[in-house]
Design a protein around this motif. Sequence first.
Motif, mmCIF file in Angstrom:
data_model
loop_
_atom_site.group_PDB
_atom_site.id
_atom_site.type_symbol
_atom_site.label_atom_id
_atom_site.label_comp_id
_atom_site.label_asym_id
_atom_site.label_seq_id
_atom_site.Cartn_x
_atom_site.Cartn_y
_atom_site.Cartn_z
ATOM 1 N N MET A 218 0.834 -1.205 0.000
ATOM 2 C CA MET A 218 0.000 0.000 0.000
ATOM 3 C C MET A 218 0.871 1.259 0.000
ATOM 4 S SD MET A 218 -3.315 -0.725 0.024
ATOM 5 C CE MET A 218 -3.924 0.871 0.537
ATOM 6 N N CYS B 127 -5.220 -0.107 5.754
ATOM 7 C CA CYS B 127 -5.070 0.534 4.434
ATOM 8 C C CYS B 127 -5.356 2.031 4.521
ATOM 9 C CB CYS B 127 -5.986 -0.135 3.420
ATOM 10 S SG CYS B 127 -5.582 -1.881 3.172
ATOM 11 N N GLY C 210 -5.044 3.913 7.178
ATOM 12 C CA GLY C 210 -3.942 4.550 7.918
ATOM 13 C C GLY C 210 -2.790 4.887 6.988
ATOM 14 N N VAL D 209 -2.938 5.387 3.682
ATOM 15 C CA VAL D 209 -3.332 6.462 2.764
ATOM 16 C C VAL D 209 -3.278 7.818 3.481
ATOM 17 C CG1 VAL D 209 -5.229 7.406 1.399
ATOM 18 C CG2 VAL D 209 -4.769 4.949 1.355
ATOM 19 N N MET D 210 -3.801 7.851 4.717
ATOM 20 C CA MET D 210 -3.828 9.101 5.473
ATOM 21 C C MET D 210 -2.410 9.562 5.798
ATOM 22 S SD MET D 210 -6.252 11.111 6.362
ATOM 23 C CE MET D 210 -7.652 10.119 5.890
ATOM 24 N N HIS D 211 -1.561 8.635 6.212
ATOM 25 C CA HIS D 211 -0.177 8.941 6.563
ATOM 26 C C HIS D 211 0.557 9.563 5.372
ATOM 27 C CE1 HIS D 211 3.716 8.489 8.496
ATOM 28 N NE2 HIS D 211 4.159 7.768 7.484
ATOM 29 N N TYR E 169 7.510 2.725 10.069
ATOM 30 C CA TYR E 169 6.099 3.091 10.061
ATOM 31 C C TYR E 169 5.222 1.848 9.882
ATOM 32 C CZ TYR E 169 1.574 4.899 8.939
ATOM 33 O OH TYR E 169 0.222 5.125 8.951
ATOM 34 N N GLY F 215 5.168 -0.202 13.050
ATOM 35 C CA GLY F 215 4.394 0.470 14.095
ATOM 36 C C GLY F 215 2.898 0.346 13.847
ATOM 37 N N LEU F 216 2.518 0.525 12.603
ATOM 38 C CA LEU F 216 1.090 0.469 12.251
ATOM 39 C C LEU F 216 0.528 -0.934 12.465
ATOM 40 C CD1 LEU F 216 -1.401 1.861 10.916
ATOM 41 C CD2 LEU F 216 -0.468 1.168 8.703
ATOM 42 N N PHE G 20 0.368 -1.790 16.165
ATOM 43 C CA PHE G 20 -0.709 -1.008 16.796
ATOM 44 C C PHE G 20 -2.062 -1.697 16.566
ATOM 45 C CE2 PHE G 20 -3.888 2.455 16.296
ATOM 46 C CZ PHE G 20 -3.804 3.052 17.553
ATOM 47 N N LEU G 21 -2.312 -2.102 15.325
ATOM 48 C CA LEU G 21 -3.617 -2.686 15.005
ATOM 49 C C LEU G 21 -3.747 -4.124 15.522
ATOM 50 C CD1 LEU G 21 -4.118 -1.162 11.463
ATOM 51 C CD2 LEU G 21 -5.230 -0.492 13.602
#
Lengths: 211, 211
Positions: A103, A170, A172, A174-176, A195, A198-199, A202-203
């Motif tokens: 992504m 996904c 997260g 796009v926003m990042h 990143y 971490g993502l 986190f999820l």
Amino acid sequence: MTGTSTPGTGTGTSGTSTGRPRDPAVDRRIAAAAVELFGRAGWAGFSLEAVAREAGVGKASIYLRWSAKEDLLTDALASRLVDVADADTGTLRGDLLRLAHQMLALYLGESSRAAMRMTVEAPSIPGVAQRWDAMRDAQVLAARAMVRRGIRRGEIPDDTSVTMLLDTLCGGVVMHVSSAPGHLRERLVADLDDYAEGLVDFLLGAVHRPG
Amino acid sequence: MTGTSTPGTGTGTSGTSTGRPRDPAVDRRIAAAAVELFGRAGWAGFSLEAVAREAGVGKASIYLRWSAKEDLLTDALASRLVDVADADTGTLRGDLLRLAHQMLALYLGESSRAAMRMTVEAPSIPGVAQRWDAMRDAQVLAARAMVRRGIRRGEIPDDTSVTMLLDTLCGGVVMHVSSAPGHLRERLVADLDDYAEGLVDFLLGAVHRPG
């Protein structure tokens, strides 16, 4: 990607009067030009002639291969966009990390603007919407298969919301990527591995929440 | 929204030769038409004249108020887009629920297409990029303030990643809305409250993960 045929494969001859075989380098240049032009100018500025100009090839090179600009655009996107595909790394964390990287590559790569624009414009381009939806559906199915394998292996609870986990992963990404100011882009690219880890962690923490 | 001035406020006279006061209904119609046109046709199809046609008003009504189409577009977006703003409901969960609903309204409302398109096109529209960035920066600051209050109140750990929490919340909403097929849109709208609660609780679970 499903439901698409890419240029550059097939009979091996272009059918020109000279009988020369099709040149894969020209096909690649046309696909790159089509994606770049669509990203910059959208469907309103997209035509077979404009793609020929952008690619620096004769109009005949385009017209011999494509009779409709809808086909040229979807073929070009199918061959240039990062393929978000299923892959079984053996663990859910490994699979999700791979998905996050795919992504990130899609939305940071040279075709990212075309991908973002397709999200906005595809529904209103007849003859493109359906093929774009098919490409996206294949990606969603691949991503859902990853999470379901994780559930089957007992890595995450049975009642995990597959959609919630994938929407936030996904979305997260796009926003990042899209909220990063231009001057921070280099740092963004340098920090991709951190990143993504971490993502995903986190999820996965959300999936394993107590109670 | 900051850094923007909205049409329809100000001196109360349009400066036309008839001296009639400005009509707020006309201003609203122009703003709605501008946002609809931009969402549909993008910057390439956006002009003062086309907005007048779309709104069904005389060209003079537009030209008397705006001399540049950049100003008309940013004024219209400022007045029509759902305002994602800070609000202190007393708890982080309450604040995040409110934010989720604002984001859902933004991406499901009648101006959603214009908002999505701005994400793609704003960087390449001179005179619009800066004001759009200012609007987005104000929203990001408001959202970050919510999470920081939650940390100060001891609702979530000090080391919570503010960015990760907000990227996944806002990105999750965008992904949820934009990946829903058209025929499921009614159900999507009917289930908004449940979706927002599920999303916020999922992510708060990630913040409170054990270990």
